[in-house]
Design a protein around this motif. Structure first.
Motif, short mmCIF file in Angstrom:
data_model
loop_
_atom_site.label_atom_id
_atom_site.label_comp_id
_atom_site.label_asym_id
_atom_site.label_seq_id
_atom_site.Cartn_x
_atom_site.Cartn_y
_atom_site.Cartn_z
N ARG A 1 33.92 -12.87 2.74
CA ARG A 1 34.43 -12.48 4.06
C ARG A 1 33.44 -11.47 4.86
O ARG A 1 33.00 -11.35 6.07
CB ARG A 1 35.65 -12.16 4.02
CG ARG A 1 36.39 -12.57 5.25
CD ARG A 1 37.76 -12.24 5.00
NE ARG A 1 38.07 -11.09 4.04
CZ ARG A 1 38.24 -9.91 4.42
NH1 ARG A 1 38.42 -9.48 5.51
NH2 ARG A 1 38.60 -8.78 3.39
N THR A 2 32.94 -10.41 3.94
CA THR A 2 32.23 -9.34 4.59
C THR A 2 30.79 -9.30 4.01
O THR A 2 30.11 -8.27 4.30
CB THR A 2 32.89 -8.04 4.08
OG1 THR A 2 32.92 -8.05 2.65
CG2 THR A 2 34.19 -7.69 4.74
N GLN A 3 30.57 -10.48 3.66
CA GLN A 3 29.18 -10.42 2.95
C GLN A 3 27.98 -10.43 4.29
O GLN A 3 26.83 -9.98 4.10
CB GLN A 3 28.94 -11.77 2.05
CG GLN A 3 27.55 -11.97 1.51
CD GLN A 3 27.21 -10.70 0.52
OE1 GLN A 3 27.55 -9.59 0.74
NE2 GLN A 3 26.96 -11.10 -0.83
N TYR B 1 30.05 -21.40 17.99
CA TYR B 1 30.76 -20.52 19.10
C TYR B 1 31.12 -21.43 20.38
O TYR B 1 31.92 -20.95 21.18
CB TYR B 1 29.89 -19.34 19.45
CG TYR B 1 29.93 -18.22 18.24
CD1 TYR B 1 28.84 -18.07 17.33
CD2 TYR B 1 31.16 -17.70 17.79
CE1 TYR B 1 29.01 -17.43 16.14
CE2 TYR B 1 31.30 -16.83 16.82
CZ TYR B 1 30.07 -16.55 16.09
OH TYR B 1 30.19 -16.04 14.93
N LYS C 1 25.49 -14.49 1.54
CA LYS C 1 24.79 -14.71 0.40
C LYS C 1 26.05 -14.84 -0.61
O LYS C 1 26.99 -13.86 -0.84
CB LYS C 1 23.67 -13.72 -0.10
CG LYS C 1 22.96 -14.34 -1.25
CD LYS C 1 22.00 -13.15 -1.38
CE LYS C 1 22.58 -11.88 -2.11
NZ LYS C 1 22.39 -11.74 -3.44
N ASN D 1 37.01 -13.75 -0.76
CA ASN D 1 37.15 -12.58 -0.01
C ASN D 1 36.14 -11.55 -0.06
O ASN D 1 35.83 -10.80 1.15
CB ASN D 1 38.27 -11.75 -1.12
CG ASN D 1 38.69 -10.35 -0.30
OD1 ASN D 1 38.94 -10.15 0.60
ND2 ASN D 1 38.40 -9.35 -1.11
N SER D 2 35.36 -11.68 -0.98
CA SER D 2 33.98 -10.81 -0.81
C SER D 2 33.23 -11.44 -0.03
O SER D 2 32.25 -10.74 0.96
CB SER D 2 33.55 -10.73 -2.23
OG SER D 2 32.17 -10.54 -2.20
N ALA E 1 26.00 -9.38 7.21
CA ALA E 1 25.69 -8.01 7.63
C ALA E 1 26.16 -7.45 9.10
O ALA E 1 26.71 -6.20 9.16
CB ALA E 1 24.08 -7.67 7.50
N ALA E 2 26.24 -8.34 9.95
CA ALA E 2 26.53 -7.93 11.29
C ALA E 2 27.93 -7.69 11.42
O ALA E 2 28.25 -7.06 12.54
CB ALA E 2 25.86 -8.85 12.19
N GLY E 3 28.86 -7.87 10.58
CA GLY E 3 30.17 -7.63 10.82
C GLY E 3 31.08 -8.87 11.04
O GLY E 3 32.19 -8.74 10.76
N THR E 4 30.61 -9.84 11.79
CA THR E 4 31.20 -11.00 11.84
C THR E 4 31.21 -11.93 10.79
O THR E 4 30.01 -12.08 10.19
CB THR E 4 30.69 -11.91 13.15
OG1 THR E 4 29.41 -11.75 13.29
CG2 THR E 4 31.41 -11.35 14.38
N PRO E 5 32.20 -12.48 10.17
CA PRO E 5 31.96 -13.10 8.84
C PRO E 5 31.18 -14.47 9.27
O PRO E 5 31.10 -15.03 10.24
CB PRO E 5 33.43 -13.76 8.60
CG PRO E 5 34.28 -12.93 9.54
CD PRO E 5 33.51 -12.19 10.53
N SER F 1 20.08 -14.60 10.39
CA SER F 1 20.88 -13.57 10.25
C SER F 1 22.09 -13.76 10.36
O SER F 1 22.57 -14.73 10.87
CB SER F 1 20.57 -12.23 11.12
OG SER F 1 21.08 -12.29 12.34
N GLY F 2 23.16 -13.30 9.86
CA GLY F 2 24.53 -13.57 9.91
C GLY F 2 25.05 -14.65 8.87
O GLY F 2 26.21 -14.74 8.69
N LEU F 3 24.03 -14.85 8.13
CA LEU F 3 24.52 -16.18 6.83
C LEU F 3 24.84 -14.84 5.79
O LEU F 3 24.28 -14.25 5.35
CB LEU F 3 23.43 -16.87 6.53
CG LEU F 3 23.01 -18.31 7.47
CD1 LEU F 3 22.10 -18.91 6.90
CD2 LEU F 3 24.52 -18.69 7.91
#
Lengths: 424, 297
Positions: B252-254, B46, B83, B249-250, B256-260, B79-81
């Motif tokens: 991309r939403t894996q 970021y 799988k 594609n899957s 949890a927090a919503g940001t890829p 978190s945010g990683l």
């Protein structure tokens, strides 16, 4: 001689689905404890990415391969219930004398319709302000004042003063000074966490409801009040504050990049839900603080949402599935989940476990806890039928207001008519 | 271009070069951003989003998406990683591509030979039907094919994903038919007089004569199948059979927090691009020449 075998029947395997990778360790721990107490049942947990989760569930309903138990969502379960895909837990609750008074607020009610119960609450979330501590200090704002912000749609109250002060343009002037240039802002006071949608969970619902707006007359209502002038003035305030340069332009913000914008230092505050606590902690290089939402004319309001586990009607192991759901809804399981500091448990007595677990990670989450456990603050997610159509209609209308400058009053009025026509 | 041309219009030459450079940058910059993000440490994305070089460059993103990272590594607990088992996805793509390309080229060649050289009743009618088949938008066929796969019990299997493409595609037959029509018939007539049957002519004369175009078609089809998304997305959702594009594609939403999980996502994308990039680097000129040649027909 026939050897008499004590039939130790093979363990029944039940399948459980969830989408949140962060909660996987917590639920694996729950499964381990559950299997210790129920040695003849094994729980197979599958985690699927959000975008594949619901298609997987729906396809599973049709092809007969849906999981026995799965994490359900308030926006989806009405349709499943309508299509008779969910087991009614009410008779099971009565039979096993499950205490349903242990949950925070009205979470239990959120999951019932006409006397039938479609899930036992497992967690809840609500909205608060995340802020960049360094930027607060630089602007000379005392964090203690954040607990008492007020807001109104006319001049934005002390809340608007705050985000104005935190908005800084390229010349270093902040939003309260005369020469502030809204076109050259390098730090925005507020980042909206995404494209506002029909429910505005994080973006606008708290402003509007604290202003006196209400979505409808309660759960499963068949009439919305999106045409309420109090909602139009809320949107007008948001659009104007954006024009003044205090809020990141709507076209630059969606739910994928908004947290990233805050982490990159483009905004001083962001309104977001408690599910993001860990993400902000780990991805922001600066210290992140949490403050409660501003108070409107009706006080402080925050949308209350909660997940629950549902049992599939086509499950071949319903008694075992019920045992697992009952366990997950119990104080014991929710204490385990709470200790992982990912979500707030629905069971009231375990909320403090979560608060301490977050504190151990260095996050003071008391604003969330105080909001979530105060019945005067929380208002329920508007559960109704036709959710996907409501979302579709309102999204188009709100996009027109936020992105194309359409007039809020007339746009919301015609959208509300369309929405109410769905229930005719 | 010869020197007198350049001398008489140096500005035209320079402007042309400038335009080409701009176009090259515009095309390659997004790929470079993807590569750069893949090598960036997750905590730094970021703050370094607009930098041209990766900050805190690391191979960790590649390691973790391929499943090669040590599970006890503390960096994995953030978190945010997301799988993902991307190695499995790449393998699946390889299997899927092979399962499609090998039979498709083989059967298309045989069909093209039949249309080009063999005379049988209804040949022109059947070929006409092929032409009309190409006019049907692919999207229209998804639902009937899906229902067929469901009835066959081939959902979430390799054969289900490969089935619509494994026998032929109209393009392959067209392409090869053009190639075969282009060769003089005398060779085959001579072989025929010497007593060769149709199969011998096909295997011993036609195929060896057209290795170039067969190779081109193989490369083009492989690239298309490697990148194929929508049909495998419908049929192959299970992580055990997911191909590369579906896995990305899957993924991309894996998180949890919503940001890829941007760095992981970019690492997957780069890994998905590499095989095609290598193919085009080594065989690109040949492919372009072959297409030019068939176009000239």
């Amino acid at each position: 001689m026939v050897a008499s075998t004590v039939s130790a029947h093979a363990a029944t395997e039940i399948s459980y689905w969830l989408w949140d990778t962060n909660q996987l360790p917590a639920y694996k721990a729950c499964a381990a404890e559950f299997q210790k107490q129920n040695p003849d049942i094994t729980v197979k947990i599958t985690q699927t990415a959000w975008s594949d989760y619901w298609t997987g569930i729906s396809t599973g309903f049709v092809s007969g391969s849906a999981p026995d138990v799965f994490t359900d969502h308030l926006a989806r379960y009405p349709e499943f219930a309508l299509n008779e895909q969910l087991v009614d837990l009410a008779p099971l609750i009565k039979q096993d004398k499950v205490d349903t008074g242990i949950y925070v607020g009205e979470l239990f009610k959120l999951w019932s319709k006409e006397g039938k119960q479609y899930g036992l609450p497992k967690d809840w979330d609500t909205i608060a302000i995340f802020y960049n501590k360094d930027m607060m200090k630089a602007a000379g704002v005392d964090p203690a004042t954040l607990a008492n912000l007020d807001w109104n749609p006319k001049d934005g109250g002390s809340y608007q003063q705050l985000i104005a002060k935190l908005s800084i343009d390229a010349a270093g002037k902040d939003g309260t000074s005369a020469g502030f240039d809204p076109k050259k802002v390098k730090q925005y006071g507020l980042v909206m966490p995404g494209n506002p949608d029909a429910y505005g969970q994080s973006e606008w619902s708290h402003f509007a409801v604290s202003n006196g707006f209400k979505f409808n007359d309660g759960l499963w209502a068949s009439k919305f009040y999106y045409d309420d002038p109090k909602l139009a003035e809320t949107f007008k305030w948001i659009v104007d504050a954006g024009k003044k340069g205090f809020i990141i332009p709507a076209k630059d913000c969606n739910e994928n990049n908004a947290p990233g914008l805050f982490a990159a230092g483009k905004g001083a505050t962001i309104l977001h839900g408690s599910w993001m606590i860990n993400w902000y902690k780990e991805n922001c290089k600066f210290e992140v603080g949490i403050a409660p939402l501003a108070k409107g004319t009706d006080g402080r309001k925050s949308m209350f949402n909660g997940l629950a586990d549902s049992i599939w009607m086509g499950s071949k192991h319903k008694p075992e599935a019920w045992k697992w759901v009952k366990f997950l809804g119990s104080p014991e399981a929710q204490k385990i989940v709470a200790s992982y500091a990912v979500v707030f448990p629905a069971v009231r007595q375990d909320v403090d476990t979560a608060k301490e677990a977050f504190a151990k990670k260095g996050m003071d989450v008391s604003p969330f806890v105080e909001e979530g456990t105060d019945p005067k603050v929380t208002f329920l997610f508007p559960v109704t039928d036709h959710a996907s159509d409501v979302v579709r209609i309102m999204q188009a209308a709100i996009d027109r207001i936020m992105l194309s400058g359409a007039d809020p009053t007339s746009t919301l009025k015609s959208a509300n008519q369309e929405v109410n026509a769905l229930f005719q | 271009m010869n020197t007198s041309e350049t001398a008489s219009n140096p500005w035209g030459h320079r402007i042309g070069l400038a335009v080409l450079i701009i176009l090259a940058i515009v095309s390659l910059l997004p790929i470079w951003i993807a590569v750069k993000t893949a090598f960036t440490d997750t905590g730094a994305i970021y703050t370094s989003a607009s930098a041209l070089l990766p900050k805190d460059a690391t191979l960790f993103n590649f390691q973790r998406v391929l499943g090669l990272a040590n599970p006890a590594d503390p960096r994995l607990a953030k978190s945010g990683l997301g799988k993902i088992d991307f190695l499995r996805a790449l393998l699946n793509s390889l299997i899927f591509t092979t399962m499609v390309v090998v039979p498709q080229i083989f059967f298309s060649a045989m069909a093209a030979f039949a249309f080009a050289r063999l005379k049988f009743p209804g040949r022109n009618l059947i070929f006409f039907l092929f032409i009309t088949a190409t006019m049907i938008p692919g999207a229209v066929l998804f639902i009937p094919n899906f229902i067929l796969m469901k009835e066959l019990g081939w959902l979430n299997t390799f054969q289900g994903m490969a089935a619509p493409y494994a026998l032929m595609t109209p393009f392959s037959i067209f392409f090869l038919r053009q190639m075969f029509l282009g060769t003089p018939a005398e060779l085959e007539e001579a072989a025929h007089i010497d007593g060769a049957g149709i199969l011998t002519i096909f295997f011993k004369i036609m195929l060896p004569l057209h290795t170039g175009s067969l190779a081109t078609l193989t490369i083009l089809t492989s690239i298309a199948m490697w990148n194929e998304f929508f049909w495998p997305f419908l049929i192959g959702r299970d992580p055990a059979v997911q191909v590369m594009a579906v896995a990305i594609n899957s993924f991309r939403t894996q998180s949890a927090a919503g940001t890829p999980d941007w760095t992981g996502l970019m690492a997957c994308t780069v890994l998905g691009i590499i095989p095609v990039a290598l193919l085009l680097i080594f065989f690109g000129r040949k492919v372009v020449e072959s297409i030019q040649f068939s176009g000239g027909k």
